[in-house]
Design a protein around this motif. Structure first.
Motif, PDB file in Angstrom:
ATOM      1  N   PHE A 106      10.210  12.111   1.056  1.00 35.32           N
ATOM      2  CA  PHE A 106      10.716  11.230   0.460  1.00 35.32           C
ATOM      3  C   PHE A 106       9.740  10.232   0.365  1.00 35.32           C
ATOM      4  O   PHE A 106       9.961   8.701  -0.446  1.00 35.32           O
ATOM      5  CB  PHE A 106      12.183  10.703   0.245  1.00 35.32           C
ATOM      6  N   GLN A 107       9.260   9.651   1.764  1.00 36.17           N
ATOM      7  CA  GLN A 107       7.998   8.386   1.479  1.00 36.17           C
ATOM      8  C   GLN A 107       6.752   8.165   0.763  1.00 36.17           C
ATOM      9  O   GLN A 107       6.591   7.315   0.430  1.00 36.17           O
ATOM     10  CB  GLN A 107       7.831   8.118   2.570  1.00 36.17           C
ATOM     11  N   TYR A 108       6.761   9.244   0.524  1.00 37.73           N
ATOM     12  CA  TYR A 108       5.307  10.000  -0.333  1.00 37.73           C
ATOM     13  C   TYR A 108       5.542   9.886  -1.403  1.00 37.73           C
ATOM     14  O   TYR A 108       5.981  11.205  -1.634  1.00 37.73           O
ATOM     15  CB  TYR A 108       4.410  10.922   0.609  1.00 37.73           C
ATOM     16  N   GLU A 141      -5.139   6.468   6.619  1.00 31.05           N
ATOM     17  CA  GLU A 141      -4.301   7.217   7.035  1.00 31.05           C
ATOM     18  C   GLU A 141      -3.512   8.566   6.175  1.00 31.05           C
ATOM     19  O   GLU A 141      -2.593   7.495   5.405  1.00 31.05           O
ATOM     20  CB  GLU A 141      -3.765   6.706   8.755  1.00 31.05           C
ATOM     21  N   VAL A 142      -3.917  10.148   6.632  1.00 31.38           N
ATOM     22  CA  VAL A 142      -2.733  10.512   5.868  1.00 31.38           C
ATOM     23  C   VAL A 142      -2.242  11.208   6.562  1.00 31.38           C
ATOM     24  O   VAL A 142      -2.541  11.637   8.145  1.00 31.38           O
ATOM     25  CB  VAL A 142      -3.631  11.953   5.258  1.00 31.38           C
ATOM     26  N   ALA A 143      -0.495  11.233   6.243  1.00 33.27           N
ATOM     27  CA  ALA A 143       1.088  11.694   7.022  1.00 33.27           C
ATOM     28  C   ALA A 143       0.147  13.626   7.076  1.00 33.27           C
ATOM     29  O   ALA A 143      -0.226  13.658   5.929  1.00 33.27           O
ATOM     30  CB  ALA A 143       2.170  11.110   6.531  1.00 33.27           C
ATOM     31  N   THR A 144       1.790  13.496   7.878  1.00 36.78           N
ATOM     32  CA  THR A 144       1.923  15.167   7.657  1.00 36.78           C
ATOM     33  C   THR A 144       3.345  15.695   7.485  1.00 36.78           C
ATOM     34  O   THR A 144       3.682  15.399   8.615  1.00 36.78           O
ATOM     35  CB  THR A 144       1.363  15.973   8.729  1.00 36.78           C
ATOM     36  N   VAL A 145       3.676  15.666   6.859  1.00 35.74           N
ATOM     37  CA  VAL A 145       5.467  16.213   6.578  1.00 35.74           C
ATOM     38  C   VAL A 145       5.577  17.740   6.432  1.00 35.74           C
ATOM     39  O   VAL A 145       5.257  18.354   5.202  1.00 35.74           O
ATOM     40  CB  VAL A 145       5.629  14.957   5.479  1.00 35.74           C
ATOM     41  N   GLU A 146       6.766  17.932   6.712  1.00 33.74           N
ATOM     42  CA  GLU A 146       7.084  19.454   7.040  1.00 33.74           C
ATOM     43  C   GLU A 146       7.726  19.540   5.696  1.00 33.74           C
ATOM     44  O   GLU A 146       9.163  18.478   4.754  1.00 33.74           O
ATOM     45  CB  GLU A 146       7.794  19.548   7.875  1.00 33.74           C
ATOM     46  N   SER A 197       1.055  -1.068  -0.087  1.00 36.41           N
ATOM     47  CA  SER A 197      -0.026  -0.267   0.005  1.00 36.41           C
ATOM     48  C   SER A 197       0.798   1.195  -0.319  1.00 36.41           C
ATOM     49  O   SER A 197       1.841   1.511   0.478  1.00 36.41           O
ATOM     50  CB  SER A 197      -0.926   0.070   1.409  1.00 36.41           C
ATOM     51  N   GLN A 198       0.651   2.383  -0.092  1.00 28.03           N
ATOM     52  CA  GLN A 198       0.776   3.445  -0.584  1.00 28.03           C
ATOM     53  C   GLN A 198       0.423   4.973   0.147  1.00 28.03           C
ATOM     54  O   GLN A 198      -0.758   4.828   0.621  1.00 28.03           O
ATOM     55  CB  GLN A 198       0.897   4.069  -2.585  1.00 28.03           C
ATOM     56  N   GLN A 199       0.934   5.454   0.896  1.00 26.41           N
ATOM     57  CA  GLN A 199       0.676   6.590   2.013  1.00 26.41           C
ATOM     58  C   GLN A 199       0.659   7.458   1.286  1.00 26.41           C
ATOM     59  O   GLN A 199       1.437   8.453   1.140  1.00 26.41           O
ATOM     60  CB  GLN A 199       1.144   6.658   2.982  1.00 26.41           C
ATOM     61  N   LEU A 200      -0.093   8.595   1.206  1.00 27.10           N
ATOM     62  CA  LEU A 200      -0.465  10.287   0.944  1.00 27.10           C
ATOM     63  C   LEU A 200       0.404  10.966   1.888  1.00 27.10           C
ATOM     64  O   LEU A 200      -0.755  10.269   2.976  1.00 27.10           O
ATOM     65  CB  LEU A 200      -1.684  10.487   0.161  1.00 27.10           C
ATOM     66  N   ALA A 201       0.219  12.331   1.327  1.00 21.58           N
ATOM     67  CA  ALA A 201       0.761  13.250   2.660  1.00 21.58           C
ATOM     68  C   ALA A 201       0.419  14.714   2.690  1.00 21.58           C
ATOM     69  O   ALA A 201       0.186  15.031   1.103  1.00 21.58           O
ATOM     70  CB  ALA A 201       2.936  13.280   2.685  1.00 21.58           C
TER      71      ALA A 201
END
Length: 213
Positions: free
Chosen positions: A69-71, A57-62, A18-22
């Motif tokens: 680079f994970q998303y 689950e949606v990630a938050t990335v600064e 699976s892949q996660q969006l941010a």
């Protein structure tokens, strides 16, 4: 060498189960956190209608974090000021050049601030309006007139603008459409079902285009 390492990381992630969006967190005072139900709803819609396997689950990335680079897909939105410092610029540029994708959706009022930051990101490139014939408007749902209008603000026509690198669309800026408002849960803006469907269909087009091109 650094870009190659990042690219390998993105490719490794893309073949997982699976892949996660941010969502991108940025400085400047703009409300990067607006439309909290938008991306989760888009993910559910894509999983149901495109057969994708995106994490709920949606990630938050600064903007300056190596975690970017994970998303494979990052969404950015807001109403106001946007500021990218030098570390942010370098990080986002490396991410995009290494295979990542950034979708920026103007929730109203972001555009004048964003433009000056995008010049820093790619000084030799310009945002180009995508024609209605571009595959992103036809890859899942058909939008023969291009980007749909979801919310009225100043009555301007909706525009989808892109930044390209070596022929690949790496950044999409949707303006005077407010797709994110249309992705939000029905009770947030009380949009009619047909308006929400247009927004979600266009969002599904974006996701399918990113993951198949």
């Amino acid at each position: 060498m650094r870009n190659i390492i990042y690219l390998i990381a993105l490719l490794f992630i893309s073949v997982g189960n699976s892949q996660q969006l941010a969502v991108l967190k940025y400085d400047g005072g703009g409300d990067w956190y607006s439309n909290p139900t938008a991306v989760p709803n888009l993910i559910a819609y894509c999983n149901d209608n495109l057969g994708t396997n995106l994490e709920e689950e949606v990630a938050t990335v600064e903007a300056s974090s190596v975690d970017i680079f994970q998303y494979p897909f990052i969404h950015m939105t807001g109403h106001g000021n946007v500021v990218f410092n030098t570390a942010d610029i370098e990080n986002i540029r490396n991410y995009l050049l290494s295979g990542g994708f950034l979708h920026i959706d103007d929730n109203y009022g972001m555009e004048p601030y964003l433009n000056k930051e995008l010049i820093k990101l790619f000084p030799q490139k310009e945002l180009v309006e995508l024609p209605a014939t571009h595959p992103i408007f036809n890859i899942y749902a058909k939008f023969p007139k291009g980007l749909p209008k979801i919310h009225e603000h100043e009555g301007k026509r909706p525009q989808a603008k892109g930044l390209f690198h070596e022929g690949r669309l790496v950044l999409l800026f949707t303006y005077e459409s407010d797709l994110g408002d249309g992705w939000e849960s029905p009770e947030v803006h009380n949009d009619p079902p047909e308006v929400r469907k247009k927004a979600l269909d266009m969002g599904a087009n974006i996701i399918k285009y990113v993951f198949t091109n």
